[in-house]
Write a protein that holds these residues in place. Structure first.
Motif, PDB file in Angstrom:
ATOM      1  N   LEU A  15       0.838  -1.191   0.000  1.00 38.07           N
ATOM      2  CA  LEU A  15       0.000   0.000   0.000  1.00 38.07           C
ATOM      3  C   LEU A  15       0.875   1.243   0.000  1.00 38.07           C
ATOM      4  O   LEU A  15       1.929   1.267   0.643  1.00 38.07           O
ATOM      5  CB  LEU A  15      -0.911   0.031   1.230  1.00 38.07           C
ATOM      6  CG  LEU A  15      -1.904  -1.117   1.388  1.00 38.07           C
ATOM      7  CD1 LEU A  15      -2.763  -0.895   2.624  1.00 38.07           C
ATOM      8  CD2 LEU A  15      -2.779  -1.286   0.160  1.00 38.07           C
ATOM      9  N   CYS A  17       1.101   3.984   1.616  1.00 41.90           N
ATOM     10  CA  CYS A  17       0.810   4.748   2.830  1.00 41.90           C
ATOM     11  C   CYS A  17       1.813   4.352   3.902  1.00 41.90           C
ATOM     12  O   CYS A  17       2.585   3.416   3.716  1.00 41.90           O
ATOM     13  CB  CYS A  17      -0.620   4.487   3.304  1.00 41.90           C
ATOM     14  SG  CYS A  17      -0.926   2.794   3.856  1.00 41.90           S
ATOM     15  N   GLN A  21      -0.796   4.374   8.931  1.00 39.74           N
ATOM     16  CA  GLN A  21      -2.055   4.512   8.200  1.00 39.74           C
ATOM     17  C   GLN A  21      -2.630   3.140   7.850  1.00 39.74           C
ATOM     18  O   GLN A  21      -3.838   2.923   7.959  1.00 39.74           O
ATOM     19  CB  GLN A  21      -1.838   5.334   6.924  1.00 39.74           C
ATOM     20  CG  GLN A  21      -1.550   6.789   7.181  1.00 39.74           C
ATOM     21  CD  GLN A  21      -1.069   7.501   5.917  1.00 39.74           C
ATOM     22  OE1 GLN A  21      -0.235   6.975   5.165  1.00 39.74           O
ATOM     23  NE2 GLN A  21      -1.585   8.706   5.694  1.00 39.74           N
ATOM     24  N   ALA A  22      -1.763   2.220   7.443  1.00 34.78           N
ATOM     25  CA  ALA A  22      -2.217   0.866   7.110  1.00 34.78           C
ATOM     26  C   ALA A  22      -2.824   0.193   8.340  1.00 34.78           C
ATOM     27  O   ALA A  22      -3.855  -0.479   8.244  1.00 34.78           O
ATOM     28  CB  ALA A  22      -1.057   0.035   6.555  1.00 34.78           C
ATOM     29  N   LEU A  25      -6.275   1.280   8.932  1.00 32.94           N
ATOM     30  CA  LEU A  25      -7.189   0.682   7.951  1.00 32.94           C
ATOM     31  C   LEU A  25      -7.529  -0.766   8.295  1.00 32.94           C
ATOM     32  O   LEU A  25      -8.684  -1.170   8.229  1.00 32.94           O
ATOM     33  CB  LEU A  25      -6.569   0.760   6.556  1.00 32.94           C
ATOM     34  CG  LEU A  25      -6.377   2.163   5.986  1.00 32.94           C
ATOM     35  CD1 LEU A  25      -5.522   2.107   4.718  1.00 32.94           C
ATOM     36  CD2 LEU A  25      -7.714   2.827   5.705  1.00 32.94           C
ATOM     37  N   GLY A 110       6.190   2.493   1.438  1.00 32.35           N
ATOM     38  CA  GLY A 110       4.811   2.273   1.851  1.00 32.35           C
ATOM     39  C   GLY A 110       4.720   1.241   2.951  1.00 32.35           C
ATOM     40  O   GLY A 110       5.554   1.200   3.851  1.00 32.35           O
ATOM     41  N   LEU A 163      -6.821   4.629  -1.051  1.00 31.18           N
ATOM     42  CA  LEU A 163      -5.655   5.499  -0.892  1.00 31.18           C
ATOM     43  C   LEU A 163      -5.398   6.330  -2.148  1.00 31.18           C
ATOM     44  O   LEU A 163      -4.636   7.282  -2.102  1.00 31.18           O
ATOM     45  CB  LEU A 163      -4.413   4.657  -0.579  1.00 31.18           C
ATOM     46  CG  LEU A 163      -4.450   3.934   0.759  1.00 31.18           C
ATOM     47  CD1 LEU A 163      -3.309   2.944   0.849  1.00 31.18           C
ATOM     48  CD2 LEU A 163      -4.408   4.919   1.903  1.00 31.18           C
ATOM     49  N   ASP A 164      -5.991   5.931  -3.255  1.00 29.60           N
ATOM     50  CA  ASP A 164      -5.768   6.654  -4.527  1.00 29.60           C
ATOM     51  C   ASP A 164      -6.543   7.948  -4.585  1.00 29.60           C
ATOM     52  O   ASP A 164      -7.502   8.187  -3.977  1.00 29.60           O
ATOM     53  CB  ASP A 164      -6.162   5.776  -5.722  1.00 29.60           C
ATOM     54  CG  ASP A 164      -5.245   4.560  -5.832  1.00 29.60           C
ATOM     55  OD1 ASP A 164      -4.115   4.621  -5.342  1.00 29.60           O
ATOM     56  OD2 ASP A 164      -5.692   3.567  -6.427  1.00 29.60           O
TER      57      ASP A 164
END
Length: 164
Positions: A15, A17, A21-22, A25, A110, A163-164
């Protein structure tokens, strides 16, 4: 493939990020409800509000072959920011029917996120179905694990798309 081997399936995705942040999520228990899998809705139990050791939640599931059912899960392992594991099993305790987990690892640009599921030793409806059709054990397990893989891939794709 045999149930006695407690088969495991896992998927991994990078990812774009931070690991923090992951982690935020993957600790949202409603994540799988946003994809086209069996889990339709989920709720925390006993006043729990987040992933923590001993926290419990209930998932409401549906698929065309099995109909609708609910399962209770308990968070059995937490390595904050890195890994959390929950088990699903019979009401009142006993051997797990399944164990599931998310893991987050930093990568150069990431975070690597891994979701996995493992068939447990508990006397689950799935085990009963396999026992009723022993000549098809490997095919039944393969089919079920393929459903798990598809759902996990959808979960991680949803994270990446968000995330996009």
């Amino acid at each position: 493939m045999r149930l006695r081997d407690n088969p495991v399936i896992e998927v991994t995705r990078k990812l774009a990020c931070t690991p923090e942040q992951a982690w935020a999520l993957v600790t949202d228990i409603s994540l799988p409800t946003r994809t086209d899998g069996e889990l339709q809705r989920v709720e925390w139990l006993d006043g729990a509000e987040r992933v923590a050791l001993g926290a419990r939640f209930r998932g409401y599931n549906r698929n065309d072959q099995l109909g609708e059912w609910a399962t209770d899960a308990e968070v059995i392992e937490v390595e904050e920011g890195r890994r959390w594991v929950w088990s699903v099993g019979p009401e009142g305790g006993g051997e797990a029917w399944t164990s599931w987990g998310f893991e987050v690892d930093p990568s150069r640009d990431g975070a690597l996120v891994r979701q996995w599921g493992r068939v447990g030793d508990g006397a689950s409806p799935f085990r009963a179905f396999v026992a009723a059709h022993p000549e098809r054990e490997a095919r039944i397990i393969e089919y079920r694990l393929d459903l798990w893989r598809t759902a996990m891939e959808a979960n991680l794709a949803a994270l990446a798309d968000g995330l996009d």
